[in-house]
Design an enzyme around this catalytic site. Structure first.
Site, PDB file in Angstrom:
ATOM      1  N   HIS A 188       0.813  -1.213   0.000  1.00  0.00           N
ATOM      2  CA  HIS A 188       0.000   0.000   0.000  1.00  0.00           C
ATOM      3  C   HIS A 188       0.843   1.257   0.000  1.00  0.00           C
ATOM      4  CE1 HIS A 188      -3.883  -2.075   0.447  1.00  0.00           C
ATOM      5  NE2 HIS A 188      -4.218  -1.024  -0.264  1.00  0.00           N
ATOM      6  N   ARG A 295      -6.865  -8.386 -17.747  1.00  0.00           N
ATOM      7  CA  ARG A 295      -6.349  -9.649 -18.298  1.00  0.00           C
ATOM      8  C   ARG A 295      -6.231 -10.661 -17.158  1.00  0.00           C
ATOM      9  NH1 ARG A 295      -3.242  -5.829 -21.831  1.00  0.00           N
ATOM     10  NH2 ARG A 295      -3.369  -6.606 -23.969  1.00  0.00           N
ATOM     11  N   ARG A 331     -11.635 -10.129 -18.640  1.00  0.00           N
ATOM     12  CA  ARG A 331     -11.553 -11.133 -19.698  1.00  0.00           C
ATOM     13  C   ARG A 331     -11.292 -12.489 -19.067  1.00  0.00           C
ATOM     14  NH1 ARG A 331      -7.128 -10.325 -24.223  1.00  0.00           N
ATOM     15  NH2 ARG A 331      -5.699 -11.012 -22.610  1.00  0.00           N
ATOM     16  N   GLU A 429     -10.876 -10.503 -32.268  1.00  0.00           N
ATOM     17  CA  GLU A 429      -9.427 -10.445 -32.490  1.00  0.00           C
ATOM     18  C   GLU A 429      -8.967 -11.481 -33.507  1.00  0.00           C
ATOM     19  OE1 GLU A 429      -7.325 -11.170 -28.771  1.00  0.00           O
ATOM     20  OE2 GLU A 429      -8.805 -12.635 -28.131  1.00  0.00           O
ATOM     21  N   ASN A 452      -4.181  -6.344 -31.280  1.00  0.00           N
ATOM     22  CA  ASN A 452      -2.866  -6.992 -31.267  1.00  0.00           C
ATOM     23  C   ASN A 452      -2.931  -8.320 -32.022  1.00  0.00           C
ATOM     24  OD1 ASN A 452      -2.401  -4.918 -29.483  1.00  0.00           O
ATOM     25  ND2 ASN A 452      -2.520  -6.195 -27.665  1.00  0.00           N
ATOM     26  N   ASP A 453      -3.909  -9.136 -31.624  1.00  0.00           N
ATOM     27  CA  ASP A 453      -4.041 -10.415 -32.317  1.00  0.00           C
ATOM     28  C   ASP A 453      -4.673 -10.233 -33.689  1.00  0.00           C
ATOM     29  OD1 ASP A 453      -2.838 -12.411 -30.735  1.00  0.00           O
ATOM     30  OD2 ASP A 453      -4.418 -12.160 -29.250  1.00  0.00           O
ATOM     31  N   ARG A 463       3.206 -11.436 -33.940  1.00  0.00           N
ATOM     32  CA  ARG A 463       3.331 -10.149 -33.247  1.00  0.00           C
ATOM     33  C   ARG A 463       4.578 -10.080 -32.371  1.00  0.00           C
ATOM     34  NH1 ARG A 463      -1.772 -10.528 -28.935  1.00  0.00           N
ATOM     35  NH2 ARG A 463      -0.561  -9.439 -27.384  1.00  0.00           N
ATOM     36  N   CYS A 500      -9.466  -2.551 -27.435  1.00  0.00           N
ATOM     37  CA  CYS A 500      -8.618  -2.710 -26.251  1.00  0.00           C
ATOM     38  C   CYS A 500      -7.191  -3.133 -26.609  1.00  0.00           C
ATOM     39  CB  CYS A 500      -9.235  -3.677 -25.245  1.00  0.00           C
ATOM     40  SG  CYS A 500      -9.336  -5.354 -25.868  1.00  0.00           S
TER      41      CYS A 500
HETATM   42  C1  PEP Z   1      -5.329  -8.120 -28.319  1.00  0.00           C
HETATM   43  O1  PEP Z   1      -5.089  -9.191 -28.868  1.00  0.00           O
HETATM   44  O2  PEP Z   1      -5.390  -7.033 -28.932  1.00  0.00           O
HETATM   45  C2  PEP Z   1      -5.563  -8.068 -26.864  1.00  0.00           C
HETATM   46  C3  PEP Z   1      -5.982  -6.981 -26.270  1.00  0.00           C
HETATM   47  O3  PEP Z   1      -5.275  -9.191 -26.144  1.00  0.00           O
HETATM   48  P1  PEP Z   1      -3.793  -9.654 -25.751  1.00  0.00           P
HETATM   49  O4  PEP Z   1      -2.859  -8.543 -26.115  1.00  0.00           O
HETATM   50  O5  PEP Z   1      -3.840  -9.933 -24.283  1.00  0.00           O
HETATM   51  O6  PEP Z   1      -3.633 -10.861 -26.586  1.00  0.00           O
HETATM   52 MG    MG Z   2      -5.414 -11.086 -27.842  1.00  0.00          MG
END
Ligand code: PEP
Ligand code: MG
Length: 540
Positions: A188, A295, A331, A429, A452-453, A463, A500
């Site tokens: 804390h 996450r 998630r 995704e 991202n995915d 990636r 996201c």
């Molecule tokens: C994504 O794939 O954009 C995502 C937010 O999930 P992660 O980066 O945890 O795979």
């Molecule tokens: Mg992802």
């Protein structure tokens, strides 16, 4: 120059004189006593005084850092009232015939040690709170004096460790930075340092005997580094960096509490991405309007067994409570590919990014999935929790998830456990999910686009592979068209859609996303105010 590296708690630069806090460990004498009841009365009176002190500390903290950061002092008050805690002290006084202060010290140490051994990092960090309340009682019982922070010159505080109440009682104007030999980034004290925007480092392997009050030091929270007796070049560099930082900070600070709305009136939601409870403090500190992606798989990493339902319930419930009514999108576990958890004992695959991962594991191992769903359903009764399923490619998967949900709800009802069904969302995704988003939108409450995915699968480029950087075009038209298509299909069925993935924080695309109709951007907490600034300055 003496330079040390440790863990950074809050990124920032500070330059100034050092103030060393030494000998802060209480040396409590063990004394044999005649009358245990007299000691117990003294303890009761000390607890009452501690409660009164904590009330004052809470009020002071409320002014400085707001409700969520101050809540810990209410928790300390509850801890003091916990029967387990004080009855253990009473027992020790009676059975060992020892003075109250000694009984508090020994009991406090053993309870703290119990917390320190827990698997959950968050629970481990609670050991510091036990030490804090025990230290407070000992101060009162032994008549020791609190440190007078108000008479201090603006300084970099260097200490063995700091308790949350010491941290919050500091006058923010007088503290340039905090450096401790011990402490964890989840304690804390660390959270409070972040809330108060104090550059802070923990776990710095220095010998306090070699550091003196009045020495000059530079703290670099970006590098996690402290330099004592820095040379002129380092000082000049620190001065320039901290001037720049201050300018940006003031500008962004003025945007807290303001709406994320464009100059011509389009409002969007700016949420934060987090991976743990302690990240939520960053989110609050940066005025996140909600959590857009928690996450949860991070609860499963770095350990050999699955987190229990109760463990998960406590974390999700606390997340909802910390956000005090704002939405928290959690998630369900997205294990596999780059996130390998020992408990799943996954075998090595040729092509893990396209392999056994995300929702595929949950559907194949429904027991693990159900444990998480039960925890989420129970926690949803304590705040605005929504959930997201990762790596969806088909409508069929949604039907299978709904069958499992029904079974979970039946089990909870049969056991008489109170729950609420959270809003149901999916990650978009995969190109497959985009192409069937029209149908998926009819089955769920909202979409969150994981760029991202989505980018790696659309471009067929790993990636994680640095060699592909020159080919990896995250602004590729194909990806942007997929985002547009997903937004249109969601809106056709009256569903909200957010982004996201990391692209959500790309300021070059903010305008384009808003024009496409994206309802929410969920980003790393430190980008929230910068995006709000850009949004407020644009016309769409
Ligand atoms: C994504 O794939 O954009 C995502 C937010 O999930 P992660 O980066 O945890 O795979
Ligand atoms: Mg992802």
């Amino acid at each position: 120059m003496m330079q040390f590296k440790g863990k950074s708690v809050y990124k920032g630069i500070a330059l100034g004189p050092v103030m060393v806090l030494k000998g802060r460990e209480e040396q409590v004498q063990r004394r044999e006593i005649e009358d245990a009841e007299v000691e117990i009365e003294m303890l009761k009176s000390a607890i009452a005084q501690a409660q009164a002190q904590l009330e004052k500390v809470y009020d002071a903290a409320l002014q400085k850092i707001g409700e969520s950061g101050s809540a810990i002092f209410k928790v300390h008050q509850m801890m003091l009232e916990a029967e387990d805690y004080w009855s253990a002290i009473h027992d020790r006084i009676r059975t060992e015939k020892v003075n109250a202060a000694y009984a508090v010290a020994v009991t406090g140490d053993s309870v703290a040690e119990m917390f320190e051994k827990m698997e959950d990092e968050y629970m481990r960090a609670r050991a510091a709170d036990i030490k804090d309340i025990s230290g407070r009682l000992i101060h009162i019982l032994e008549g020791s004096r609190d440190i007078d922070w108000s008479s201090m010159e603006p300084s970099i505080i260097v200490a063995d460790d700091l308790s949350p109440s010491e941290t919050v009682q500091m006058d923010r104007e007088k503290i340039l930075a905090l450096v401790t030999v011990h402490g964890s980034p989840n304690s804390h004290s660390a959270i409070l340092a972040r809330m108060m925007n104090i550059p802070a480092l923990v776990d710095i392997p220095l010998n306090l005997e070699e550091i003196h009050t009045g020495m000059l030091a530079v703290v670099d929270g970006f590098k996690g580094e402290v330099t004592f007796e820095p040379d002129e070049e380092l000082c000049a560099d620190a001065r320039a960096k901290s001037r720049e930082e201050e300018k940006t900070r003031r500008l962004l600070e003025s945007l807290k509490g303001k709406e994320s709305v464009t100059a011509d009136g389009r409002k969007i939601s700016l949420y934060a991405n987090v991976g743990s409870l302690s990240d939520i403090d960053y989110a609050l500190q940066n005025d996140a309007e909600g959590i857009g992606l928690f996450r949860s798989e991070f609860l499963y990493l770095g350990r050999e067994s699955f987190p229990t339902e109760e463990e998960q319930f406590q974390v999700y419930k606390q997340a909802a409570q910390m956000m005090a009514g704002k939405q928290v999108v959690i998630r369900t576990l997205d294990i596999g590919a780059d996130k390998q958890a020992d408990a799943f004992a996954l075998v090595r695959e040729e092509n893990p990014a396209m392999g056994y991962r995300g929702i595929r594991i949950c559907l194949k191992q429904p027991d693990v999935f159900k444990t998480q769903l039960r925890a989420l359903w129970r926690a949803a009764a304590f705040g605005d929790i929504a959930i997201l399923y990762p790596m969806i490619v088909s409508v069929d998967e949604i039907h299978k998830i709904y069958e499992i949900i029904q079974a979970v709800e039946k089990e909870l009802e049969a056991a008489g456990i109170f729950y609420k069904r959270p809003k149901q969302g999916i990650m978009v995704e995969t190109p497959a999910a985009v192409m069937v988003s029209d149908e998926l939108a009819q089955l769920v409450d909202f979409f969150s686009i994981g760029t991202n995915d989505l980018t790696q699968y659309t471009l067929a480029m790993d990636r994680q592979n640095g060699k592909l950087d020159e080919f990896y075009d995250s602004h590729h038209k194909a990806v942007l068209r997929m985002i547009r298509m997903t937004v249109e299909n969601a809106h056709k069925h009256g569903k909200r859609v957010g982004i996201c993935g990391e692209l959500g924080a790309d300021l070059d695309l903010t305008g384009e996303f808003i024009r496409m109709g994206v309802d929410e951007l969920s980003v790393v907490p430190s980008m929230i105010l910068q995006i709000r600034k850009a949004v407020r300055e644009m016309n769409v």
